[in-house]
Design a protein around this motif. Structure first.
Motif, mmCIF file in Angstrom:
data_model
loop_
_atom_site.group_PDB
_atom_site.id
_atom_site.type_symbol
_atom_site.label_atom_id
_atom_site.label_comp_id
_atom_site.label_asym_id
_atom_site.label_seq_id
_atom_site.Cartn_x
_atom_site.Cartn_y
_atom_site.Cartn_z
ATOM 1 N N ALA A 59 0.899 -1.281 0.150
ATOM 2 C CA ALA A 59 0.029 -0.070 -0.127
ATOM 3 C C ALA A 59 0.767 1.287 -0.152
ATOM 4 N N GLU A 60 2.094 1.206 0.757
ATOM 5 C CA GLU A 60 2.744 2.371 0.741
ATOM 6 C C GLU A 60 3.499 2.624 -0.595
ATOM 7 N N ARG A 61 3.829 1.633 -1.292
ATOM 8 C CA ARG A 61 4.772 1.793 -2.611
ATOM 9 C C ARG A 61 3.645 2.258 -3.361
ATOM 10 N N LEU A 62 2.461 1.800 -3.460
ATOM 11 C CA LEU A 62 1.297 2.224 -4.299
ATOM 12 C C LEU A 62 0.937 3.822 -4.045
ATOM 13 N N HIS A 67 1.231 9.112 -6.432
ATOM 14 C CA HIS A 67 1.769 10.415 -6.172
ATOM 15 C C HIS A 67 2.636 11.002 -7.547
ATOM 16 N N VAL A 68 3.812 9.937 -7.840
ATOM 17 C CA VAL A 68 4.277 10.396 -8.822
ATOM 18 C C VAL A 68 3.849 10.473 -10.065
#
Length: 89
Positions: A59-62, A67-68
């Motif tokens: 979830a954090e990587r997603l 955002h990018v």
């Protein structure tokens, strides 16, 4: 010629020995790493915690990728796009 036959036989022996050792370490040809372990039940008890941690990391990587992605979509020029890429790092 005998030298090459000997070397070939030696390499084949090492390969078979390595595969056999690998299968023994993983619990057999099925590749079950918990097979033969006495602490297999401990791994089962910690599974929900491990699963939650993995899902949190995903979830954090997603979130970072989204955002990018938003930054890149909003970029109007190369300078803005470069800023997005720098922000990603």
């Amino acid at each position: 010629m005998k030298k090459y036959v000997f070397l070939t036989a030696l390499v084949m022996f090492w390969t078979v020995a390595g595969v056999t050792q690998s299968a023994a370490e993983t619990g057999g040809p099925q590749g079950n790493p918990d097979a033969g372990r006495r602490d297999g039940h401990k791994l089962q008890e910690k599974f929900p915690e491990h699963k939650a941690k993995v899902l949190k990391n995903i979830a954090e990587r997603l979130a970072r990728l989204q955002h990018v992605q938003s930054c890149v979509q909003a970029a109007a020029d190369h300078k803005a796009l470069k800023a997005c890429r720098q922000q990603e790092k």
